[in-house]
Design a protein around this motif. Structure first.
Motif, PDB file in Angstrom:
ATOM      1  N   GLN A 182       1.035  -0.828  -0.056  1.00 48.45           N
ATOM      2  CA  GLN A 182       0.048   0.145  -0.198  1.00 48.45           C
ATOM      3  C   GLN A 182       0.872   1.335   0.279  1.00 48.45           C
ATOM      4  OE1 GLN A 182      -2.937  -0.746   3.434  1.00 48.45           O
ATOM      5  NE2 GLN A 182      -3.963  -1.941   2.122  1.00 48.45           N
ATOM      6  N   THR A 183       1.724   1.193  -1.176  1.00 48.17           N
ATOM      7  CA  THR A 183       2.795   2.550  -1.035  1.00 48.17           C
ATOM      8  C   THR A 183       2.729   2.936  -2.793  1.00 48.17           C
ATOM      9  OG1 THR A 183       4.492   1.195  -2.101  1.00 48.17           O
ATOM     10  CG2 THR A 183       4.339   1.175   0.260  1.00 48.17           C
ATOM     11  N   ASN A 184       3.416   3.945  -2.409  1.00 42.42           N
ATOM     12  CA  ASN A 184       3.719   4.928  -4.327  1.00 42.42           C
ATOM     13  C   ASN A 184       4.289   3.699  -5.098  1.00 42.42           C
ATOM     14  OD1 ASN A 184       4.708   5.861  -2.615  1.00 42.42           O
ATOM     15  ND2 ASN A 184       5.167   8.002  -4.096  1.00 42.42           N
ATOM     16  N   GLU A 185       5.136   3.262  -5.338  1.00 39.67           N
ATOM     17  CA  GLU A 185       6.158   2.633  -5.232  1.00 39.67           C
ATOM     18  C   GLU A 185       6.326   0.729  -5.568  1.00 39.67           C
ATOM     19  OE1 GLU A 185       8.723   3.497  -6.375  1.00 39.67           O
ATOM     20  OE2 GLU A 185       8.642   5.851  -5.326  1.00 39.67           O
ATOM     21  N   TYR A 186       7.054   0.411  -6.512  1.00 42.92           N
ATOM     22  CA  TYR A 186       7.004  -1.281  -6.836  1.00 42.92           C
ATOM     23  C   TYR A 186       7.435  -1.736  -5.953  1.00 42.92           C
ATOM     24  CZ  TYR A 186       4.316  -0.747 -11.411  1.00 42.92           C
ATOM     25  OH  TYR A 186       3.129  -0.490 -12.699  1.00 42.92           O
ATOM     26  N   ALA A 187       7.089  -2.883  -5.482  1.00 43.28           N
ATOM     27  CA  ALA A 187       8.684  -3.558  -4.580  1.00 43.28           C
ATOM     28  C   ALA A 187       8.796  -4.892  -5.691  1.00 43.28           C
ATOM     29  CB  ALA A 187       7.148  -4.113  -3.480  1.00 43.28           C
ATOM     30  N   LEU A 188       9.596  -5.009  -5.110  1.00 51.50           N
ATOM     31  CA  LEU A 188       9.942  -6.046  -6.126  1.00 51.50           C
ATOM     32  C   LEU A 188      10.345  -7.680  -4.797  1.00 51.50           C
ATOM     33  CD1 LEU A 188      12.565  -4.422  -7.790  1.00 51.50           C
ATOM     34  CD2 LEU A 188      10.554  -5.394  -8.525  1.00 51.50           C
ATOM     35  N   ALA A 189       9.836  -8.925  -5.202  1.00 51.13           N
ATOM     36  CA  ALA A 189      10.420  -9.968  -4.100  1.00 51.13           C
ATOM     37  C   ALA A 189      11.561 -11.063  -4.959  1.00 51.13           C
ATOM     38  CB  ALA A 189       8.783 -10.896  -3.790  1.00 51.13           C
ATOM     39  N   TYR A 190      12.453 -10.658  -3.436  1.00 48.18           N
ATOM     40  CA  TYR A 190      13.369 -11.387  -4.241  1.00 48.18           C
ATOM     41  C   TYR A 190      14.121 -12.388  -3.602  1.00 48.18           C
ATOM     42  CZ  TYR A 190      15.752  -7.753  -6.556  1.00 48.18           C
ATOM     43  OH  TYR A 190      15.638  -7.040  -7.389  1.00 48.18           O
ATOM     44  N   MET A 191      14.087 -14.410  -4.468  1.00 49.66           N
ATOM     45  CA  MET A 191      14.600 -15.622  -3.306  1.00 49.66           C
ATOM     46  C   MET A 191      15.627 -15.478  -2.226  1.00 49.66           C
ATOM     47  SD  MET A 191      15.939 -19.233  -5.401  1.00 49.66           S
ATOM     48  CE  MET A 191      14.346 -18.829  -6.191  1.00 49.66           C
ATOM     49  N   ASN A 192      16.462 -14.541  -1.940  1.00 50.43           N
ATOM     50  CA  ASN A 192      17.397 -14.627  -0.810  1.00 50.43           C
ATOM     51  C   ASN A 192      17.388 -12.897  -0.244  1.00 50.43           C
ATOM     52  OD1 ASN A 192      18.557 -16.224  -2.806  1.00 50.43           O
ATOM     53  ND2 ASN A 192      20.446 -15.384  -4.248  1.00 50.43           N
ATOM     54  N   ASN A 193      17.519 -13.436   0.875  1.00 49.80           N
ATOM     55  CA  ASN A 193      17.186 -12.171   2.252  1.00 49.80           C
ATOM     56  C   ASN A 193      17.699 -11.073   2.267  1.00 49.80           C
ATOM     57  OD1 ASN A 193      19.559 -13.539   3.013  1.00 49.80           O
ATOM     58  ND2 ASN A 193      19.226 -14.261   5.579  1.00 49.80           N
ATOM     59  N   ILE A 243       6.195 -16.702  -4.309  1.00 51.96           N
ATOM     60  CA  ILE A 243       6.644 -15.623  -3.354  1.00 51.96           C
ATOM     61  C   ILE A 243       5.983 -16.334  -2.079  1.00 51.96           C
ATOM     62  CG2 ILE A 243       4.636 -14.144  -3.521  1.00 51.96           C
ATOM     63  CD1 ILE A 243       6.044 -12.242  -2.859  1.00 51.96           C
ATOM     64  N   ALA A 244       4.763 -17.219  -2.411  1.00 52.03           N
ATOM     65  CA  ALA A 244       4.473 -18.083  -0.800  1.00 52.03           C
ATOM     66  C   ALA A 244       5.395 -18.432  -0.728  1.00 52.03           C
ATOM     67  CB  ALA A 244       2.723 -18.711  -1.331  1.00 52.03           C
ATOM     68  N   VAL A 245       6.070 -19.874  -1.442  1.00 48.67           N
ATOM     69  CA  VAL A 245       7.181 -20.453  -0.666  1.00 48.67           C
ATOM     70  C   VAL A 245       8.328 -20.375  -1.076  1.00 48.67           C
ATOM     71  CG1 VAL A 245       7.662 -22.934  -2.195  1.00 48.67           C
ATOM     72  CG2 VAL A 245       5.487 -22.756  -2.068  1.00 48.67           C
ATOM     73  N   LEU A 246       8.869 -19.188  -1.746  1.00 47.59           N
ATOM     74  CA  LEU A 246      10.468 -19.725  -1.744  1.00 47.59           C
ATOM     75  C   LEU A 246      10.674 -17.372  -1.659  1.00 47.59           C
ATOM     76  CD1 LEU A 246      10.707 -20.426  -5.587  1.00 47.59           C
ATOM     77  CD2 LEU A 246      11.454 -21.440  -3.177  1.00 47.59           C
ATOM     78  N   GLY A 247       9.424 -17.143  -1.303  1.00 45.66           N
ATOM     79  CA  GLY A 247      10.120 -15.466  -1.064  1.00 45.66           C
ATOM     80  C   GLY A 247      11.362 -14.976   0.343  1.00 45.66           C
ATOM     81  N   ARG A 248      12.013 -14.417   0.363  1.00 44.12           N
ATOM     82  CA  ARG A 248      12.686 -13.647   1.594  1.00 44.12           C
ATOM     83  C   ARG A 248      13.084 -12.482   2.004  1.00 44.12           C
ATOM     84  NH1 ARG A 248      12.601 -19.005   2.079  1.00 44.12           N
ATOM     85  NH2 ARG A 248      13.498 -19.940   2.204  1.00 44.12           N
ATOM     86  N   ALA A 249      12.974 -11.981   0.594  1.00 38.67           N
ATOM     87  CA  ALA A 249      13.229 -10.410   1.358  1.00 38.67           C
ATOM     88  C   ALA A 249      12.780  -9.334  -0.127  1.00 38.67           C
ATOM     89  CB  ALA A 249      14.919  -9.768   1.233  1.00 38.67           C
ATOM     90  N   ILE A 250      12.114  -7.983   0.741  1.00 32.72           N
ATOM     91  CA  ILE A 250      11.329  -7.168  -0.666  1.00 32.72           C
ATOM     92  C   ILE A 250      12.562  -6.025  -0.416  1.00 32.72           C
ATOM     93  CG2 ILE A 250       9.474  -5.436  -1.199  1.00 32.72           C
ATOM     94  CD1 ILE A 250       8.945  -8.776  -0.865  1.00 32.72           C
ATOM     95  N   TRP A 251      12.391  -5.166  -2.013  1.00 32.24           N
ATOM     96  CA  TRP A 251      13.515  -4.263  -2.145  1.00 32.24           C
ATOM     97  C   TRP A 251      12.530  -2.881  -2.958  1.00 32.24           C
ATOM     98  CZ3 TRP A 251      14.371  -0.569  -6.089  1.00 32.24           C
ATOM     99  CH2 TRP A 251      14.647   0.073  -5.476  1.00 32.24           C
ATOM    100  N   ILE A 252      12.236  -2.551  -2.062  1.00 30.78           N
ATOM    101  CA  ILE A 252      11.181  -0.988  -2.441  1.00 30.78           C
ATOM    102  C   ILE A 252      11.880   0.434  -2.063  1.00 30.78           C
ATOM    103  CG2 ILE A 252      10.043  -0.536  -0.246  1.00 30.78           C
ATOM    104  CD1 ILE A 252       7.587  -0.393  -1.475  1.00 30.78           C
ATOM    105  N   ARG A 253      11.968   0.990  -3.783  1.00 30.33           N
ATOM    106  CA  ARG A 253      13.125   2.688  -3.957  1.00 30.33           C
ATOM    107  C   ARG A 253      11.999   3.436  -2.404  1.00 30.33           C
ATOM    108  NH1 ARG A 253      12.410   6.846  -8.155  1.00 30.33           N
ATOM    109  NH2 ARG A 253      13.041   8.557  -6.690  1.00 30.33           N
TER     110      ARG A 253
END
Length: 103
Positions: A61-72, A93-103
């Motif tokens: 619920q932000t104004n930026e895109y979020a990227l889900a990565y496999m590694n933490n 993402i429900a099985v493998l996701g470890r981190a989210i990057w957002i600007r």
């Protein structure tokens, strides 16, 4: 003498305005990034998800895109792109996701 002082003051003012105009702006996302067990307000950068909570559905619920990565550490393949005011698709993402990057 007065003219040189006025010219010098004008040059210093113009230089100061130029330097201030080049200052980088803050670039954190505005809003919340969360799932059922954690919430980050105005997130910025790499957000590592605790290993015990790696099965997650993310709400952006932000104004930026979020990227889900496999590694933490936000490295490796991007496994989901979560749009502003969107949510993860619940697939990999429900099985493998470890981190989210957002600007």
């Amino acid at each position: 003498m007065m003219r040189r002082l006025t010219t010098t003051a004008g040059i210093l003012a113009a230089a100061g305005a130029l330097v201030l105009g080049m200052a980088p702006s803050a670039s954190a996302a505005h809003g919340d990034l969360f799932n059922s067990t954690w919430r980050t307000v105005n997130p910025s950068g790499c957000i590592s998800v605790p290993l015990e909570d790696n099965r997650f559905h993310v709400y952006n619920q932000t104004n930026e895109y979020a990227l889900a990565y496999m590694n933490n550490d936000c490295s490796g393949p991007v496994i989901d792109v979560i749009p502003p005011d969107g949510e993860s698709d619940g697939g990999e993402i429900a099985v493998l996701g470890r981190a989210i990057w957002i600007r």
